[in-house]
Design a protein around this motif. Structure first.
Motif, PDB file in Angstrom:
ATOM      1  N   LYS A  69       0.826  -1.202   0.000  1.00  0.00           N
ATOM      2  CA  LYS A  69       0.000   0.000   0.000  1.00  0.00           C
ATOM      3  C   LYS A  69       0.869   1.264   0.000  1.00  0.00           C
ATOM      4  CE  LYS A  69      -3.895  -2.129   2.448  1.00  0.00           C
ATOM      5  NZ  LYS A  69      -4.796  -2.042   3.636  1.00  0.00           N
ATOM      6  N   PRO A  70       0.324   2.402  -0.448  1.00  0.00           N
ATOM      7  CA  PRO A  70       1.072   3.665  -0.371  1.00  0.00           C
ATOM      8  C   PRO A  70       1.412   4.020   1.072  1.00  0.00           C
ATOM      9  CG  PRO A  70      -0.880   3.887  -1.757  1.00  0.00           C
ATOM     10  CD  PRO A  70      -1.001   2.562  -1.062  1.00  0.00           C
ATOM     11  N   HIS A  71       2.568   4.642   1.270  1.00  0.00           N
ATOM     12  CA  HIS A  71       2.936   5.087   2.615  1.00  0.00           C
ATOM     13  C   HIS A  71       3.874   6.287   2.499  1.00  0.00           C
ATOM     14  CE1 HIS A  71       6.944   3.171   2.227  1.00  0.00           C
ATOM     15  NE2 HIS A  71       6.298   2.176   1.638  1.00  0.00           N
ATOM     16  N   SER A  72       3.986   7.022   3.575  1.00  0.00           N
ATOM     17  CA  SER A  72       4.678   8.315   3.552  1.00  0.00           C
ATOM     18  C   SER A  72       6.189   8.198   3.464  1.00  0.00           C
ATOM     19  CB  SER A  72       4.308   9.123   4.810  1.00  0.00           C
ATOM     20  OG  SER A  72       4.668   8.405   5.979  1.00  0.00           O
ATOM     21  N   GLU A  73       6.756   7.004   3.671  1.00  0.00           N
ATOM     22  CA  GLU A  73       8.206   6.851   3.651  1.00  0.00           C
ATOM     23  C   GLU A  73       8.743   6.468   2.275  1.00  0.00           C
ATOM     24  OE1 GLU A  73       9.504   4.305   6.787  1.00  0.00           O
ATOM     25  OE2 GLU A  73       8.544   5.499   8.357  1.00  0.00           O
ATOM     26  N   GLU A  74       7.872   6.254   1.298  1.00  0.00           N
ATOM     27  CA  GLU A  74       8.321   5.997  -0.061  1.00  0.00           C
ATOM     28  C   GLU A  74       8.147   7.279  -0.872  1.00  0.00           C
ATOM     29  OE1 GLU A  74       5.962   3.050  -2.061  1.00  0.00           O
ATOM     30  OE2 GLU A  74       4.069   4.082  -1.640  1.00  0.00           O
ATOM     31  N   THR A  75       8.658   7.282  -2.100  1.00  0.00           N
ATOM     32  CA  THR A  75       8.491   8.469  -2.931  1.00  0.00           C
ATOM     33  C   THR A  75       7.015   8.691  -3.237  1.00  0.00           C
ATOM     34  OG1 THR A  75       8.707   7.253  -5.020  1.00  0.00           O
ATOM     35  CG2 THR A  75      10.737   8.061  -4.003  1.00  0.00           C
ATOM     36  N   ALA A  76       6.635   9.957  -3.338  1.00  0.00           N
ATOM     37  CA  ALA A  76       5.232  10.278  -3.632  1.00  0.00           C
ATOM     38  C   ALA A  76       4.831   9.760  -5.003  1.00  0.00           C
ATOM     39  CB  ALA A  76       5.027  11.791  -3.562  1.00  0.00           C
ATOM     40  N   THR A  77       5.780   9.685  -5.930  1.00  0.00           N
ATOM     41  CA  THR A  77       5.456   9.179  -7.269  1.00  0.00           C
ATOM     42  C   THR A  77       5.108   7.693  -7.222  1.00  0.00           C
ATOM     43  OG1 THR A  77       7.822   8.886  -7.657  1.00  0.00           O
ATOM     44  CG2 THR A  77       6.825  10.896  -8.483  1.00  0.00           C
ATOM     45  N   ASN A  78       5.801   6.936  -6.372  1.00  0.00           N
ATOM     46  CA  ASN A  78       5.489   5.512  -6.269  1.00  0.00           C
ATOM     47  C   ASN A  78       4.124   5.306  -5.610  1.00  0.00           C
ATOM     48  OD1 ASN A  78       6.658   2.871  -6.932  1.00  0.00           O
ATOM     49  ND2 ASN A  78       6.467   2.460  -4.750  1.00  0.00           N
ATOM     50  N   SER A  79       3.813   6.110  -4.593  1.00  0.00           N
ATOM     51  CA  SER A  79       2.487   6.034  -3.978  1.00  0.00           C
ATOM     52  C   SER A  79       1.396   6.362  -4.989  1.00  0.00           C
ATOM     53  CB  SER A  79       2.392   7.002  -2.791  1.00  0.00           C
ATOM     54  OG  SER A  79       3.168   6.571  -1.698  1.00  0.00           O
ATOM     55  N   ALA A  80       1.636   7.385  -5.804  1.00  0.00           N
ATOM     56  CA  ALA A  80       0.642   7.770  -6.807  1.00  0.00           C
ATOM     57  C   ALA A  80       0.401   6.643  -7.804  1.00  0.00           C
ATOM     58  CB  ALA A  80       1.100   9.034  -7.526  1.00  0.00           C
ATOM     59  N   SER A  81       1.469   5.940  -8.186  1.00  0.00           N
ATOM     60  CA  SER A  81       1.324   4.820  -9.115  1.00  0.00           C
ATOM     61  C   SER A  81       0.539   3.674  -8.480  1.00  0.00           C
ATOM     62  CB  SER A  81       2.702   4.319  -9.556  1.00  0.00           C
ATOM     63  OG  SER A  81       3.374   5.307 -10.316  1.00  0.00           O
ATOM     64  N   LYS A  82       0.751   3.443  -7.196  1.00  0.00           N
ATOM     65  CA  LYS A  82      -0.022   2.411  -6.497  1.00  0.00           C
ATOM     66  C   LYS A  82      -1.499   2.779  -6.438  1.00  0.00           C
ATOM     67  CE  LYS A  82       3.701   0.837  -3.421  1.00  0.00           C
ATOM     68  NZ  LYS A  82       4.134   0.769  -1.995  1.00  0.00           N
ATOM     69  N   ASN A  83      -1.790   4.058  -6.213  1.00  0.00           N
ATOM     70  CA  ASN A  83      -3.190   4.504  -6.185  1.00  0.00           C
ATOM     71  C   ASN A  83      -3.854   4.335  -7.549  1.00  0.00           C
ATOM     72  OD1 ASN A  83      -3.130   5.260  -3.451  1.00  0.00           O
ATOM     73  ND2 ASN A  83      -2.291   7.271  -3.940  1.00  0.00           N
ATOM     74  N   VAL A  84      -3.100   4.615  -8.602  1.00  0.00           N
ATOM     75  CA  VAL A  84      -3.617   4.397  -9.960  1.00  0.00           C
ATOM     76  C   VAL A  84      -3.890   2.917 -10.187  1.00  0.00           C
ATOM     77  CG1 VAL A  84      -2.952   4.428 -12.404  1.00  0.00           C
ATOM     78  CG2 VAL A  84      -2.611   6.456 -10.983  1.00  0.00           C
ATOM     79  N   ARG A  85      -2.987   2.067  -9.739  1.00  0.00           N
ATOM     80  CA  ARG A  85      -3.174   0.622  -9.899  1.00  0.00           C
ATOM     81  C   ARG A  85      -4.464   0.164  -9.224  1.00  0.00           C
ATOM     82  NH1 ARG A  85       1.875  -2.785  -8.349  1.00  0.00           N
ATOM     83  NH2 ARG A  85       1.491  -1.867  -6.313  1.00  0.00           N
ATOM     84  N   ARG A  86      -4.737   0.681  -8.040  1.00  0.00           N
ATOM     85  CA  ARG A  86      -5.967   0.309  -7.332  1.00  0.00           C
ATOM     86  C   ARG A  86      -7.204   0.744  -8.115  1.00  0.00           C
ATOM     87  NH1 ARG A  86      -9.026   3.500  -4.600  1.00  0.00           N
ATOM     88  NH2 ARG A  86      -7.369   5.071  -4.370  1.00  0.00           N
ATOM     89  N   LEU A  87      -7.193   1.978  -8.626  1.00  0.00           N
ATOM     90  CA  LEU A  87      -8.348   2.476  -9.385  1.00  0.00           C
ATOM     91  C   LEU A  87      -8.624   1.608 -10.609  1.00  0.00           C
ATOM     92  CD1 LEU A  87      -7.816   6.358  -9.447  1.00  0.00           C
ATOM     93  CD2 LEU A  87      -9.347   5.043  -7.980  1.00  0.00           C
TER      94      LEU A  87
END
Length: 229
Positions: free
Chosen positions: A61-79
């Protein structure tokens, strides 16, 4: 406004008045290395050539300790998994990005809450989505609006020890259509050295001003390649 979040800015690019249906989006560290044509990015039918990268999106899952770009890609994957039932894995190259205005408008209608939340996010957040890439590109690949393209591309982290060698190869051969000069966490004690390295490289690679460059006030000529590129 003011906004300091590229993800938020990217949700509004396709709203620019007078923008063409097909256009290119450049980040400020991406350069054209040699002559290119519209066919590098689009087929005659308007189909996008998508710059798929062999690098993968992280797991979990997205988390604050990874890059924001990687979190954004994970959120896109979920959608997209929820909407189309398909898992996305690949990232995309840091090249000039072909864009299709109609496809972005369709995404805004498909995911209004996620787009609106990202638009309102002044700073990067683990809840953001990345609309231009990967959302647009994964959607295009799933719906037939795009196909994987072949991009002649080099990435250079300008603070790494091998940066001089990679820049020298770029300058000597000019064999890449595009290249990215990315300043990833340059240590304070190396910033002056890196700045000199970049100035020398850009002045050599781009010795003549583009006709599209703005003139510096009071000089009557365009600025250096470093300041204008």
């Amino acid at each position: 406004l003011p906004v300091f979040n590229s993800h938020a800015i990217e949700t509004r690019l396709h709203h620019i008045p007078g923008l063409s249906e097909h256009y290119l989006y450049f980040n400020d560290d991406v350069f054209v290395g040699r002559r290119v044509t519209p066919e590098h990015f689009f087929f005659g039918s308007g189909l996008m050539k998508v710059p798929v990268s062999p690098l993968k999106i992280g797991i979990g899952k997205p988390h604050s300790e990874e890059t924001a770009t990687n979190s954004a890609s994970k959120n896109v994957r979920r959608l997209l998994l929820e909407k189309f039932g398909r898992m996305t894995t690949n990232n995309f190259m840091h090249t000039p990005l072909p864009q299709q205005r109609g496809a972005l408008q369709a995404l805004e209608e498909l995911f209004p809450e996620d787009v609106s939340r990202t638009t309102a996010s002044r700073f990067r957040s683990p809840q953001d989505i990345a609309m231009t890439a990967p959302l647009l590109y994964q959607y295009a690949l799933m719906t037939g609006r795009g196909v994987p393209g072949k991009f002649s591309f080099r990435y250079v982290n300008i603070s790494r020890p091998d940066a001089d060698r990679r820049l020298a190869d770029l300058r000597r051969n000019r064999r890449f259509d595009f290249f990215c000069l990315n300043d990833v966490d340059v240590p304070p004690e190396e910033r002056e050295q890196v700045s000199v390295r970049m100035h020398e490289f850009l002045e050599n690679y781009f010795p003549f001003p583009s006709p599209f460059e703005k003139q510096e006030p009071g000089t009557g000529s365009a600025g250096s390649a470093e300041t204008q590129s």
